[in-house]
Design a protein around this motif. Structure first.
Motif, PDB file in Angstrom:
ATOM      1  N   LYS A 127       0.818  -1.216   0.000  1.00 32.44           N
ATOM      2  CA  LYS A 127       0.000   0.000   0.000  1.00 32.44           C
ATOM      3  C   LYS A 127       0.853   1.268   0.000  1.00 32.44           C
ATOM      4  CE  LYS A 127      -4.209  -1.941   1.613  1.00 32.44           C
ATOM      5  NZ  LYS A 127      -3.745  -3.305   1.966  1.00 32.44           N
ATOM      6  N   TYR A 157      -8.632 -13.035 -14.758  1.00 36.37           N
ATOM      7  CA  TYR A 157      -8.548 -12.680 -13.336  1.00 36.37           C
ATOM      8  C   TYR A 157      -7.370 -11.732 -13.102  1.00 36.37           C
ATOM      9  CZ  TYR A 157     -11.647 -16.611 -12.132  1.00 36.37           C
ATOM     10  OH  TYR A 157     -12.696 -17.470 -12.018  1.00 36.37           O
ATOM     11  N   ARG A 183      -5.804  -9.763 -15.293  1.00 34.31           N
ATOM     12  CA  ARG A 183      -6.011  -8.428 -15.870  1.00 34.31           C
ATOM     13  C   ARG A 183      -6.979  -7.625 -15.017  1.00 34.31           C
ATOM     14  NH1 ARG A 183      -8.432  -9.821 -21.007  1.00 34.31           N
ATOM     15  NH2 ARG A 183      -8.113 -11.992 -20.446  1.00 34.31           N
ATOM     16  N   ALA A 184      -8.051  -8.279 -14.571  1.00 34.54           N
ATOM     17  CA  ALA A 184      -9.042  -7.573 -13.762  1.00 34.54           C
ATOM     18  C   ALA A 184      -8.429  -7.127 -12.443  1.00 34.54           C
ATOM     19  CB  ALA A 184     -10.254  -8.469 -13.516  1.00 34.54           C
ATOM     20  N   GLU A 224      -6.498  -4.047 -12.636  1.00 40.12           N
ATOM     21  CA  GLU A 224      -7.295  -2.816 -12.698  1.00 40.12           C
ATOM     22  C   GLU A 224      -7.917  -2.459 -11.354  1.00 40.12           C
ATOM     23  OE1 GLU A 224     -10.228  -2.044 -15.785  1.00 40.12           O
ATOM     24  OE2 GLU A 224      -9.271  -3.559 -17.007  1.00 40.12           O
ATOM     25  N   ASN A 225      -8.530  -3.440 -10.703  1.00 40.82           N
ATOM     26  CA  ASN A 225      -9.302  -3.152  -9.499  1.00 40.82           C
ATOM     27  C   ASN A 225      -9.262  -4.356  -8.547  1.00 40.82           C
ATOM     28  OD1 ASN A 225     -11.217  -2.458  -7.591  1.00 40.82           O
ATOM     29  ND2 ASN A 225     -12.712  -1.723  -9.063  1.00 40.82           N
ATOM     30  N   ALA A 227      -9.535  -4.689  -5.352  1.00 38.90           N
ATOM     31  CA  ALA A 227     -10.524  -4.769  -4.273  1.00 38.90           C
ATOM     32  C   ALA A 227     -11.817  -5.404  -4.780  1.00 38.90           C
ATOM     33  CB  ALA A 227     -10.797  -3.381  -3.710  1.00 38.90           C
ATOM     34  N   LEU A 228     -12.234  -5.015  -5.979  1.00 40.36           N
ATOM     35  CA  LEU A 228     -13.493  -5.552  -6.510  1.00 40.36           C
ATOM     36  C   LEU A 228     -13.344  -7.026  -6.886  1.00 40.36           C
ATOM     37  CD1 LEU A 228     -16.398  -4.970  -7.242  1.00 40.36           C
ATOM     38  CD2 LEU A 228     -15.641  -4.229  -9.509  1.00 40.36           C
ATOM     39  N   VAL A 229     -12.212  -7.380  -7.489  1.00 39.90           N
ATOM     40  CA  VAL A 229     -11.990  -8.786  -7.849  1.00 39.90           C
ATOM     41  C   VAL A 229     -12.018  -9.650  -6.596  1.00 39.90           C
ATOM     42  CG1 VAL A 229     -10.311 -10.406  -8.814  1.00 39.90           C
ATOM     43  CG2 VAL A 229     -10.742  -8.241  -9.958  1.00 39.90           C
ATOM     44  N   ARG A 230     -11.454  -9.136  -5.523  1.00 38.03           N
ATOM     45  CA  ARG A 230     -11.474  -9.875  -4.278  1.00 38.03           C
ATOM     46  C   ARG A 230     -12.910 -10.017  -3.763  1.00 38.03           C
ATOM     47  NH1 ARG A 230      -7.849  -9.245   1.203  1.00 38.03           N
ATOM     48  NH2 ARG A 230      -8.125 -11.433   1.742  1.00 38.03           N
ATOM     49  N   ALA A 231     -13.694  -8.950  -3.928  1.00 33.88           N
ATOM     50  CA  ALA A 231     -15.080  -9.003  -3.458  1.00 33.88           C
ATOM     51  C   ALA A 231     -15.920  -9.965  -4.304  1.00 33.88           C
ATOM     52  CB  ALA A 231     -15.702  -7.611  -3.478  1.00 33.88           C
ATOM     53  N   PHE A 232     -15.409 -10.382  -5.442  1.00 36.10           N
ATOM     54  CA  PHE A 232     -16.091 -11.407  -6.235  1.00 36.10           C
ATOM     55  C   PHE A 232     -15.729 -12.814  -5.747  1.00 36.10           C
ATOM     56  CE2 PHE A 232     -16.417  -8.440 -10.126  1.00 36.10           C
ATOM     57  CZ  PHE A 232     -17.611  -7.934  -9.646  1.00 36.10           C
ATOM     58  N   ILE A 238     -12.466 -13.991  -5.252  1.00 34.06           N
ATOM     59  CA  ILE A 238     -11.180 -14.514  -5.720  1.00 34.06           C
ATOM     60  C   ILE A 238     -10.105 -14.109  -4.715  1.00 34.06           C
ATOM     61  CG2 ILE A 238      -9.463 -14.377  -7.574  1.00 34.06           C
ATOM     62  CD1 ILE A 238     -11.914 -13.765  -9.435  1.00 34.06           C
ATOM     63  N   ASN A 239      -9.269 -15.057  -4.363  1.00 31.38           N
ATOM     64  CA  ASN A 239      -8.220 -14.795  -3.381  1.00 31.38           C
ATOM     65  C   ASN A 239      -7.072 -14.015  -4.038  1.00 31.38           C
ATOM     66  OD1 ASN A 239      -6.173 -14.854  -1.501  1.00 31.38           O
ATOM     67  ND2 ASN A 239      -6.734 -16.894  -0.750  1.00 31.38           N
ATOM     68  N   SER A 276     -13.049  -9.844   2.179  1.00 29.95           N
ATOM     69  CA  SER A 276     -14.140  -9.725   1.217  1.00 29.95           C
ATOM     70  C   SER A 276     -14.300 -10.985   0.368  1.00 29.95           C
ATOM     71  CB  SER A 276     -13.949  -8.483   0.349  1.00 29.95           C
ATOM     72  OG  SER A 276     -12.737  -8.546  -0.342  1.00 29.95           O
ATOM     73  N   ASP A 277     -13.212 -11.705   0.079  1.00 28.62           N
ATOM     74  CA  ASP A 277     -13.395 -12.928  -0.724  1.00 28.62           C
ATOM     75  C   ASP A 277     -14.152 -13.986   0.074  1.00 28.62           C
ATOM     76  OD1 ASP A 277     -10.920 -12.773   0.683  1.00 28.62           O
ATOM     77  OD2 ASP A 277     -10.173 -14.549  -0.336  1.00 28.62           O
ATOM     78  N   PHE A 312     -14.362  -3.810 -16.215  1.00 25.43           N
ATOM     79  CA  PHE A 312     -12.923  -3.842 -16.481  1.00 25.43           C
ATOM     80  C   PHE A 312     -12.638  -3.536 -17.949  1.00 25.43           C
ATOM     81  CE2 PHE A 312     -13.727  -6.517 -12.832  1.00 25.43           C
ATOM     82  CZ  PHE A 312     -12.823  -5.986 -11.922  1.00 25.43           C
TER      83      PHE A 312
END
Lengths: 295, 236
Positions: free
Chosen positions: A97, A176, A178-179, A182-183, A185-190, A192-193, B76-77, B94
């Protein structure tokens, strides 16, 4: 004797070949850097040291364990990749971070430490590494002599580069990646670890560097500073291609190797600076790099 | 009503962004199959509430129970795997993925998600635009995509953050019908909306937020009786 532009053909094609060989390593290394930068936002200055570790691992395994080139080609990237995973878990995850600079300084420091340890242990003179029996010799193409091992290096790097590009740009797992670039935090909220993906990505990038190291062992001397000699040019390649661009890293890697080779034929005095001149021009005209996305 | 009947029970939820304390003890609940709307002016913490439920705010405290399970300490995951999915306000399409890749990105985590054919029935526009770059879609289509992709995952609770923001009335109507259809299929929906007229067409109940707390709540049936108060809350 055949001449092209007043240059003997064997000299021209010889330098072209050297250019392609160098380009292969530029491409493999800048590809790893691009993958790492995209996912971790870290400029991995340890990359050169990891390439050197790959070459040394191949050398040591052959010397002390009798492990041949072909096995090393598979085992070494996994082994050195695992040390990368360790570095990510121990250090890099804690600075994710923070500003880019922290990652840069940390990885630069690690490179100095690793290179220092190897120099301490093995001295700075290069160690020879035999070309594997299967690829010794070469063939006369008429206009030039093509050593088999060099042909292999070019072909195999192209395959590795294409496979990596394909995996990232055309597969599910790649989407996964590429996404998450980009973002995250959002991929994690879907579900995905993402942290695990980041760790494995760093391991993969380091593995690519180690693979390049194994391939380089029979061509260049295996020495502690072989990475730092190369990495400066590779960073210029990454800047020209565009930070984080996969295709950019591959195309610019090979192209700049060739340009550098040709400069050696036509204007030898500029051969060691031509890449940096190109870098300066690209930075002036397209600061995001030739393939970089301007966000 | 007994807390056990709630699919989602949020109690004394607190959240911080760095030094700023955004949520000051929000409490509310959503029952299975309901569409519940959080109303409130800009900056009262509606988006932060959704993100805190989803585990996307690092510093949070209090209790978020989903299906009887405490989520407040989960990442969150892990929360996604428990069965909650979010459609963020900025939509989060995306640009390096095409429409199909965007749609298939969230993995199927639980049984019971919609299949692709079903999703294309709900969002016919997306079927033809599968090969387009995600961010080349119109705003309305991007919003549809953002909702569509969380329907596959098997999530039972959908958190929708201002799905009508910046869209044309005809698209808003379409999104309203879609939310109705999702409700009919058994999805539970927690909606954040500024567009009160839109919310009135689809919600079962409302909570009103002010300064990071829930200050009022009423069912749709009591809407007319509460209009005066609402205008004051929302400043409209």
């Amino acid at each position: 004797m055949v001449e092209i532009f007043g240059i003997p053909s064997y000299a021209l094609f010889g330098q072209l070949l050297i250019g392609l060989i160098n380009g292969s390593f530029y491409a493999l290394l800048s590809l790893g850097l691009a993958v790492i930068f995209g996912m971790l936002n870290i400029i991995n200055f340890t990359h050169g040291a990891q390439y050197m570790m790959g070459a040394f691992a191949a050398y040591l395994m052959l010397q002390y364990l009798g492990v041949d080139y072909w096995i090393a080609l598979v085992v070494v990237p996994i082994l050195i990749g695992a040390t990368g995973i360790l570095i990510e878990r121990l250090f890099l995850q804690h600075i994710r971070k923070l500003d880019h600079l922290y990652g840069l300084i940390l990885t630069f420091g690690l490179a100095l430490i690793i290179e220092g340890l190897f120099r301490n242990q093995f001295g700075s003179s290069g160690k020879p590494y035999q070309i594997p029996a299967l690829l010794q010799g070469g063939r006369n193409l008429g206009f030039m002599f093509l050593p088999n091992y060099r042909a292999w290096v070019i072909a195999f790097s192209l395959v590795v580069c294409f496979a990596t590009w394909f995996a990232i740009e055309r597969t599910r797992l790649g989407s996964y990646l590429r996404a998450a670039t980009e973002n995250p935090a959002l991929v994690r909220a879907f579900g995905i670890n993402v942290p695990r993906m980041v760790t494995l990505t760093y391991g993969f990038g380091v593995g690519l560097a180690a693979l390049a190291g194994v391939m380089a062992a029979p061509i260049y001397n295996v020495s502690p500073q072989m990475g730092s000699d190369l990495i400066i040019v590779v960073f210029a390649v990454v800047v020209i291609g565009g930070m984080g661009s996969i295709l950019g890293a591959i195309v610019t890697g090979f192209a700049l190797g060739v340009i550098e080779g040709l400069t050696k034929v036509f204007f030898p005095e500029a051969s060691s600076t031509v890449i940096f001149v190109i870098m300066a021009i690209v930075l002036l005209i397209r600061p995001a790099g030739l393939f970089g996305r301007t966000v | 009503m007994a807390e056990t009947s709630a699919l989602l029970a949020v109690t004394d939820l607190q959240a911080w962004y760095g030094e700023s304390h955004i949520l000051h003890g929000a409490s509310f609940e959503v029952r299975a199959g309901e569409v519940v709307t959080l109303l409130g002016r800009n900056g009262v913490g509606k988006t932060t509430t959704l993100k805190s439920i989803m585990g996307m705010v690092e510093q949070r405290a209090g209790s978020v129970r989903f299906d009887g399970r405490e989520l407040i300490r989960l990442s969150s995951d892990a929360i996604a795997r428990a069965g909650i999915a979010i459609c963020p306000e900025e939509r989060g399409i995306f640009s390096s993925l095409d429409v199909r890749e965007n749609l298939l990105l969230p993995p199927q985590l639980l049984p019971g998600g919609l299949d692709l054919d079903h999703i294309f029935e709900l969002f016919p526009n997306l079927r033809e635009r599968q090969a387009s770059q995600g961010t080349k879609l119109s705003g309305g289509e991007q919003q549809m995509l953002a909702i569509a992709r969380i329907l596959r995952t098997g999530a039972r609770l959908l958190l929708l953050d201002e799905p009508t923001e910046g869209l044309a009335p005809v698209i808003i109507q379409q999104i309203g019908r879609t939310i109705g259809a999702l409700k009919a299929q058994g999805f539970t929906i927690l909606l954040v909306e500024q567009n009160f007229n839109f919310a009135a067409t689809i919600a079962d109940r409302y909570y009103v937020m002010e300064h990071g707390r829930i200050v009022d709540h009423f069912p749709t049936a009591a809407l007319a009786a509460n209009m005066g108060k609402l205008h004051e809350y929302l400043g409209v």
